[in-house]
Design an enzyme around this catalytic site. Structure first.
Site, PDB file in Angstrom:
ATOM      1  CE  LYS A  61      -3.886   1.898   2.740  1.00  0.00           C
ATOM      2  NZ  LYS A  61      -4.743   1.618   3.927  1.00  0.00           N
ATOM      3  CB  SER A  72      -8.088   3.154   2.959  1.00  0.00           C
ATOM      4  OG  SER A  72      -7.174   2.714   3.950  1.00  0.00           O
ATOM      5  CB  SER A  81      -8.052   0.361   5.948  1.00  0.00           C
ATOM      6  OG  SER A  81      -8.802   1.551   6.029  1.00  0.00           O
TER       7      SER A  81
END
Length: 526
Positions: free
Chosen positions: A114, A189, A213
């Site tokens: 990420k 996310s 997330s």
């Protein structure tokens, strides 16, 4: 995305430039990476049936094929940046293997990360176009540990900008799409990592979880993930949302892969004082603790509050109820828990995001500055702060609006933040008392109360709070599909540092049900 495509074309050519040793080591025909997990990859490498150079090439070709629009699909759009050094590093690790120096099961395995996790030599944007010029001085601790274990950083993945929502859209990366239905979002996310791993752009990756997330995108993309106990693994080198709630952890296609990554990354880190509490709580191996009969005799508290009653939530309820029935058939004892009003009350007041975000982001930016032109937008003009990011006005509209509301936060400590921490501690005590009173091994509930919704629409994500606000560990495992083929996840939450037991429970369920199926829109390459 033109710049990314140009870089990808260069990287795809790198294996041809590595010399005859790398070329000779490549297998005569490409290995099929769809459905291949980390443990399976390690086996193929150990048997000499593929090389790390060949794997990097194969994953990059899949990114090239499915990242942008193709056939009748708009493209997954999971990747923000390709690591230009991935193929060369793969060649070095192949050479180590030829010399008999194998670091472990991650040796030569490509991973995606990420884009709020620092990788030396690559920008950490947090999904923000304003931070495209940032350059961290070194790797995040977990990235360094993965590299030491032999893993290859293949690419950085898209995320919801500053991790501020659950649909994975950002000014730096645009909208990521769910490979199970590209009209829908992948959750967030960490949806770029979820969509990328689901689409076989890599066998596993890292994401963060402040309130769902990791678990929301894992549920939406048919993956396994673990939100570990707060403090088990380091947050050094992570662009934060709220430091006291954030965790950085693995997303993968199997429980055993999550265990492999955790074996490489968990444990105390002097750079993150919160990890001091991990002393004495990290087993010799999470992987070796997995066994297929772990559900036998386990008592599971069914959190009925987390099963929604809206029409959109009924398909999820049906799938997760079937999952609980499967666990029961494997020897578990479900305990239906009625309404939990006291716990629900503490959940509403124990989030620390609004108190911590500005202060923790500014502390990160002081160590990892953005481009000079960004720092000059607002005082102090010699360093980057959240004020500069807001002044740049590059964020997507809803994030831009929220960033403005978080400016000028009261200094820490303050009474409101102290009260949120007190509520967190009350929540922890209540959860402990609940589990002791019913002699529970874990709580069980839907990871997300409804299937992934269409792009541009909202979705409830409140089931994330139980683990996130308390800091207790939670494992999300694929539970099956709705009648229209959308993935559903079931979550198991345990007591602090109960990761070995949670992983064993999840592994036993996974081995019984085998719900992991690759997505239809990103099939094997010919």
């Amino acid at each position: 995305m033109l710049a990314r495509r140009r870089l990808l074309s260069v990287v795809l050519a790198v294996p041809l430039l590595l010399g005859t040793g790398a070329a000779e080591a490549a297998p005569p025909s490409p290995v099929q990476v769809v459905g291949l997990d980390v443990v399976g990859t390690a086996r193929l490498l150990a048997e000499g049936r593929t090389t790390s150079v060949a794997l990097v090439d194969r994953y990059l070709r899949r990114i090239d094929a499915y990242e942008d629009a193709y056939a009748d699909q708009p493209g997954v759009n999971a990747i923000i940046a390709i690591n230009p050094h991935a193929a060369r590093r793969a060649g070095e690790l192949d050479e180590e293997r030829r010399r008999g120096a194998v670091r472990g099961p991650l040796h030569g395995v490509p991973l995606v990360l990420k884009d709020n996790v620092d990788v030396r030599g690559m920008a950490t944007t947090g999904g923000s176009a304003a931070l495209r010029g940032s350059r961290p001085h070194d790797d995040a601790t977990q990235v360094r540990r993965l590299r030491e274990a032999g893993a290859i950083v293949l690419a950085k993945t898209n995320m919801h900008e500053f991790a501020m929502d659950v649909t994975t859209v950002s000014s730096a990366g645009g909208q990521t799409r769910n490979p199970y239905d590209q009209r829908r979002h992948p959750g967030g996310s960490s949806g770029g990592t979820g969509a990328g791993v689901a689409a076989a752009f890599a066998p596993a990756g890292l994401g963060t979880d402040t309130c769902g997330s990791l678990r929301i995108p894992a549920a939406h993309t048919n993956l396994v993930t673990l939100r570990a106990t707060t403090g088990l693994s380091s947050l050094d080198g992570v662009l934060p949302l709220a430091g006291s709630q954030d965790v950085l952890g693995p997303m993968a296609t199997s429980v055993r892969d999550v265990a492999v990554v955790l074996d490489a990354t968990a444990g105390p880190d002097p750079a993150d004082p919160a990890t001091a509490q991990a002393h004495g709580h990290v087993p010799p191996s999470y992987l070796r603790g997995l066994h297929p009969d772990a559900l036998r005799g386990a008592r599971l508290g069914v959190v009925t509050d987390y099963f929604g009653d809206a029409a959109a939530e009924r398909p999820t309820n049906a799938v997760v109820r079937t999952a609980i029935a499967d666990m029961t058939a494997a020897g578990a004892h479900p305990v239906e828990l009625g309404p939990l009003p006291r716990i629900t009350g503490e959940l509403a007041e124990s989030s620390r995001i609004k108190h911590e975000f500005e202060h923790h982001v500014n502390a990160y930016l002081a160590r990892t500055p953005g481009p000079p032109e960004l720092a000059g937008l607002e005082p102090p003009r010699d360093r980057t702060t959240l004020d500069d990011v807001v002044a740049a006005e590059t964020a997507i509209p809803e994030v831009q609006q929220r960033l403005r509301t978080l400016l000028d936060s009261p200094a820490l400590p303050n009474d409101a933040h102290d009260e949120a921490l007190r509520r967190r501690d009350v929540l922890r005590r209540q959860l402990h008392e609940l589990m002791v009173a019913h002699d529970l091994d874990a709580l069980v509930y839907p990871s997300v109360s409804a299937p992934p919704t269409e792009l541009g629409t909202r979705q409830s994500h409140l089931n994330c709070r139980l683990a996130a606000h308390s800091g207790f560990p939670a494992l999300s495992v694929p539970a099956g599909f709705t009648p229209d083929g959308l993935p559903i996840g079931v979550e198991l939450m345990g007591a602090p540092f109960a990761e070995p037991h949670l992983l064993a429970l999840g592994h036993a369920y996974e081995q019984r049900t085998h719900h992991r199926v690759p997505p239809p829109t990103t099939p094997p390459l010919p």
